[in-house]
Design an enzyme around this catalytic site. Structure first.
Site, PDB file in Angstrom:
ATOM      1  N   ASP A  95      37.650  33.391  38.214  1.00  0.00           N
ATOM      2  CA  ASP A  95      37.071  34.359  37.630  1.00  0.00           C
ATOM      3  C   ASP A  95      35.503  34.668  37.281  1.00  0.00           C
ATOM      4  O   ASP A  95      34.446  34.032  37.345  1.00  0.00           O
ATOM      5  CB  ASP A  95      37.784  35.158  35.800  1.00  0.00           C
ATOM      6  CG  ASP A  95      38.119  36.582  35.886  1.00  0.00           C
ATOM      7  OD1 ASP A  95      37.873  37.229  37.017  1.00  0.00           O
ATOM      8  OD2 ASP A  95      38.876  36.506  35.770  1.00  0.00           O
ATOM      9  N   ASP A 119      42.632  44.903  38.215  1.00  0.00           N
ATOM     10  CA  ASP A 119      43.331  43.852  36.443  1.00  0.00           C
ATOM     11  C   ASP A 119      43.887  44.779  36.538  1.00  0.00           C
ATOM     12  O   ASP A 119      45.133  44.746  35.175  1.00  0.00           O
ATOM     13  CB  ASP A 119      42.063  44.258  35.845  1.00  0.00           C
ATOM     14  CG  ASP A 119      41.356  42.580  35.587  1.00  0.00           C
ATOM     15  OD1 ASP A 119      41.530  41.948  35.567  1.00  0.00           O
ATOM     16  OD2 ASP A 119      40.344  42.742  34.687  1.00  0.00           O
TER      17      ASP A 119
END
Length: 694
Positions: free
Chosen positions: A441, A498
Site C-alpha cells: 500500500d 478502495d
C-alpha cells in the site's frame, strides 16, 4: 541530406526522417504502408507550405523539439548548467542503430556537451510501440524537463481523451476539444495518482469503441508525469510525456525518461485497449507462476479493520473458503501497536498482543482450509508514533512541520539505509512465514515530488522480488493511486479503487480496461452496505461486477443470508469455471445505443467463446431496452447465445424476447449489426450473456 527509417508491424507503420543532420521527426504514423514506399518522397511530401507572416520554412516538429530551432511550441528539453545558465543545445546526427524491430538514434550537441538518444521498439504481436529518450552530459547538469520521444497527434481529430479521478472515483474520462494552445497536465504528487492517470487517447473523427482510427499513449512511470498536448499556430499537433517537471533534484551526467507506450488502432478505442491489455499481461508483468490459475481472493479489511482477533479471523476464513475463496489476505493491523492509523507504520514486527504465538497459527489454519496466505505492508510510510521514527526521525521525507496524510509521513526511499532496513524487516516476515502474496500500500501523496523516491521504491521491490521470487505483489495506493506500467514491471495485481460500490466499479472497470487486462485487475464483492458510499446493492449485482475481473471478496461473510451465500457461491463457481479463458480474453468496450447501459464483451483469444456483461447504470430514457451490438465476431459464423442469469428477470419484464426463455443460434453478422435484445431491468442490475461458436 535526408535520412529516413521505418518500423512496421501488420497493423501500422512508423516512419522517421531528418535532413541536414537535424533531429528526426515522425513523418508518418498510421495504417501499414507498402514495403516499396519511397521514404525520401514521404519526407518531402509531408513538408508544409508557408505564406505571409511566417518563417521561410517551418521548424521541424522533432522527437525532441529544440528551443534553438525557432520552434514555436513547447521544447522537449530544458536543462541548465550548475550555475543556473540555460543550456540550449543544437543536436546533430551521430549514429543510428537499426535492429529488426527497433531503432536507436543518437545525436550530439554541437558544443559536444550533451548527447541525446532516442529508442523506438515495435512489438509485432501486441502492436505496441515503446519509446524512450535519454540525455548524457560531459559534466553534471540540472534537468528541469525531458520528454520521451515526441509523437505528432492526428489532424483528423476533434478531441482528446485523458483521465482524471479521485479517491474512490478513479479513471474518469475527460474529453477536451483540440484548439490552438496546450492541454497541459503536471502531476507533482510523487505517485501515479488517482487524479492524473498517465494516459491519452486521440480518436480520429467518427471513431467509437469499436470502429475508426485512434491513437493511444501511456507513460510507464510511478512518480508523477507531465503531459503536453499542443496545437501549434500552423495547425500541427504534438504529444509530449515525461516525468513531472523539476523532479530531478540533483545535478547529474545522465538522465532517462520512462518508456512511453504508444499505438495506432484501425478498429477504434478497442484496438488500443487490446494492445495495452496484451502488452501488459504478456510482456510486462513477470508472473511468479504463469500457469497458476488466478485464485479467488479474500481480504479481511472491511470485515475487521484493525480489530484482529485470532478466533474471529479463523471463523471468517472458514466462511470465505466455503464461499470459494482460495487466498486469504491479512490486512492492516497485524504489527507493532497498530490499533488505528496513528501509530506503528515502519515497525514491521508481529504484534504479540494480538498474535501471542505469532502469525503461524493463523497461517496454518488458512492452509488447512486450502487457501494460500497474503499479508499487508505499507513499506514506504512511517508514523511519528513509531519506534523507527523515534530512532531515525531523519529517515522521514520532508520537513518536520509538513502536513500529514492519513496520520503518516513518507520514508525517504532514496536513502540506502532506509531500503536496507525495510528489506531486512519485510524479508524476515517473508522468511519466517509461508506467505505468497503482499498487498503493498501507499496511502498518501509525497510532501514533495522527487524522482529519486520512485527509483528507490523500485529498487526495494526489485530486491525483494529477487529474494522471494514466488511472492506475488499487489500495487495499492489508497486504491488506484499507483497504477502504471512502471510499477507493473514489479507487481502482479492492482487494487483499482478502495470503493467496493458496484455501481462505481462498473464505470471504473469499463474505463480502466482501455489499459488493464482482467488478470491484473482486482475486483471484490463488498459488504451489503458499501463502506465508502453508503449505498446498498443486491448480492447478484455485486457478485457479477466482481466477476468481470480478478474476482475476490472484501466483506464480513458473517453478514450473508443463506440466499446471499448461495448466490455468491454460484457466481464464484461460474468464475472459476471460466477463469482460464477469461484471464487471457480481450476486454472490448461495446458501443451501447442506450446511454444507461455500460457493456463489455470479453472475447477469448481463440474467438470461439465470449461473455457479455451489460450493466444498467441508470434509468433508460426510453421504455424498452435498445439492442446491444457486439463486435469482433466472424460475420458468417453462427453463435449460440444464452442468458446466464435468466432467474434474475423481474416480473415487470413482461415481454417475450427469445433470449428470456431459451438459447438462440444467430450469425455474427446479426449480432454485430442488429445486436442482442436485452430484457427490461431496474438500474443497478447486470445481464450476463454467454456466447459460443457453433
Amino acid at each position: 541530406m535526408i535520412r529516413c527509417w521505418r518500423l512496421d508491424d501488420s497493423r501500422q507503420t512508423l516512419v522517421l526522417g531528418s535532413h541536414n543532420d537535424h533531429l528526426a521527426e515522425v513523418v508518418y504514423w498510421g495504417p501499414r504502408l507498402s514495403d516499396t514506399e519511397n521514404l525520401t518522397t514521404l519526407y518531402q511530401a509531408q513538408v508544409l507550405d508557408v505564406t505571409g507572416g511566417m518563417l521561410d520554412q517551418n521548424p521541424e516538429l522533432s522527437i525532441c523539439p529544440e528551443a534553438t530551432r525557432t520552434f514555436p511550441g513547447q521544447p522537449g528539453l530544458n536543462v541548465r548548467d550548475t550555475d543556473g545558465t540555460p543550456l540550449l543545445p543544437k543536436f546533430s546526427f551521430a549514429d543510428a542503430i537499426e535492429e529488426d524491430d527497433a531503432l536507436t538514434l543518437i545525436y550530439k550537441d554541437q558544443s559536444a556537451t550533451l548527447t541525446y538518444t532516442a529508442r523506438f521498439a515495435i512489438d509485432g504481436q501486441t502492436h505496441v510501440i515503446d519509446a524512450q529518450a535519454g540525455v548524457s552530459s560531459t559534466r553534471p547538469v540540472h534537468l528541469h524537463w525531458l520528454s520521451a520521444p515526441v509523437f505528432p497527434a492526428p489532424q483528423f481529430s476533434d478531441e482528446m481523451i485523458d483521465f482524471a479521478g479521485r479517491w474512490c472515483g478513479e479513471f474518469q474520462m475527460n474529453r477536451t476539444p483540440w484548439s490552438a494552445g496546450i492541454r497541459y497536465r503536471n502531476n507533482r504528487t510523487g505517485r501515479t495518482g488517482h487524479e492524473h492517470f498517465p494516459g491519452l487517447i486521440v480518436p480520429c473523427r467518427g471513431a467509437t469503441n469499436a470502429t475508426g482510427h485512434a491513437y493511444a499513449f501511456h507513460y510507464g512511470w510511478s512518480g508523477g508525469h507531465r503531459m503536453v498536448a499542443e496545437e501549434l499556430p500552423d495547425g500541427r499537433r504534438q504529444v509530449q510525456f515525461g516525468h513531472a517537471s523539476r523532479v530531478e533534484m540533483a545535478a547529474a551526467t545522465e538522465f532517462k525518461t520512462a518508456k512511453l507506450y504508444a499505438m495506432f488502432s484501425d478498429d477504434g478505442i478497442n484496438g488500443c485497449a487490446v494492445a495495452f491489455q496484451r502488452h501488459l499481461r504478456d510482456r510486462i508483468v513477470q508472473w511468479p507462476d504463469a500457469d497458476r490459475p488466478r485464485p479467488v481472493h479474500y481480504n479481511c479489511w472491511e470485515a475487521v479493520y484493525f480489530n484482529h482477533n485470532l478466533p474471529e479471523l479463523k471463523d471468517i476464513a472458514e466462511r470465505a473458503a466455503k464461499l470459494g475463496a482460495e487466498r486469504f489476505v491479512l490486512d492492516d493491523g497485524w504489527f507493532g501497536n497498530r490499533d488505528d492509523d496513528t501509530t506503528s507504520l515502519s515497525d514491521w514486527e508481529v504484534d504479540p498482543r494480538k498474535y501471542p504465538d505469532g502469525l503461524t497459527p493463523l497461517i496454518d489454519h488458512i492452509h488447512g482450509l486450502g487457501m494460500s496466505f497474503g499479508i499487508w505492508f505499507e513499506p514506504e510510510m512511517i508514523n511519528e508514533d513509531s519506534d523507527i521514527h523515534r530512532a531515525h526521525p531523519n529517515w522521514a521525507l520532508g520537513g518536520e512541520d509538513q502536513i500529514l496524510g492519513r496520520q503518516q509521513k513518507a520514508l525517504n526511499m532514496a536513502l540506502p539505509e532506509v531500503r536496507d532496513f525495510l528489506f531486512d524487516r519485510i524479508g524476515a516476515v517473508l522468511r519466517d512465514h509461508d506467505i505468497d502474496y503482499i498487498k503493498w500500500d501507499h496511502n498518501r501523496v509525497l510532501p514533495m515530488p522527487d524522482a529519486a523516491q520512485t527509483r528507490g521504491s523500485y529498487a526495494l521491490i526489485d530486491r525483494l522480488r529477487d529474494a522471494f521470487p514466488h511472492v506475488e505483489i499487489e500495487s495499492c495506493a489508497s486504491g488506484g493511486g499507483r497504477i502504471d506500467f512502471g510499477i507493473m514491471e514489479r507487481t502482479h495485481r492492482v487494487w483499482l479503487s478502495d470503493s467496493n460500490d458496484a455501481h462505481e466499479r462498473l464505470k471504473m472497470q469499463h474505463n480502466a480496461a482501455i489499459f488493464l487486462p482482467s488478470a491484473v485487475t482486482g475486483s471484490h464483492v463488498g459488504p451489503r452496505e458499501c463502506h465508502t458510499s453508503g449505498r446498498v446493492y443486491d448480492i447478484r449485482y455485486r457478485s457479477w461486477v466482481a466477476a468481470q475481473r480478478h474476482m475476490g471478496f472484501e466483506m464480513d461473510p458473517r453478514e450473508l443470508t443463506e440466499d446471499e451465500a448461495a448466490v455468491l457461491t454460484e457466481v464464484t463457481t461460474w468464475w472459476k469455471d471460466n477463469r482460464d479463458w477469461m484471464t487471457t480474453a480481450d476486454i472490448l468496450r461495446l458501443d451501447s445505443s442506450d446511454e444507461a447501459v455500460i457493456a463489455e464483451q470479453q472475447l477469448s483469444r481463440q474467438h470461439d467463446r465470449f461473455v457479455v456483461f451489460a450493466g444498467k447504470a441508470a434509468t433508460s430514457s426510453q421504455i424498452a431496452p435498445r439492442p446491444l451490438r457486439l463486435t469482433r465476431l466472424t460475420p458468417d459464423a453462427m453463435y449460440k447465445i444464452e442468458l446466464k442469469n435468466r432467474e434474475e428477470i423481474h416480473h415487470l419484464s413482461r415481454g417475450n424476447p427469445l433470449l428470456k426463455s431459451e438459447p438462440m443460434v444467430v450469425s455474427g453478422a446479426f449480432l454485430m449489426n442488429h445486436g442482442i435484445t436485452l430484457p427490461w431491468s431496474f438500474p443497478d442490475r447486470m445481464w450476463v450473456i454467454e456466447g459460443t461458436l457453433v
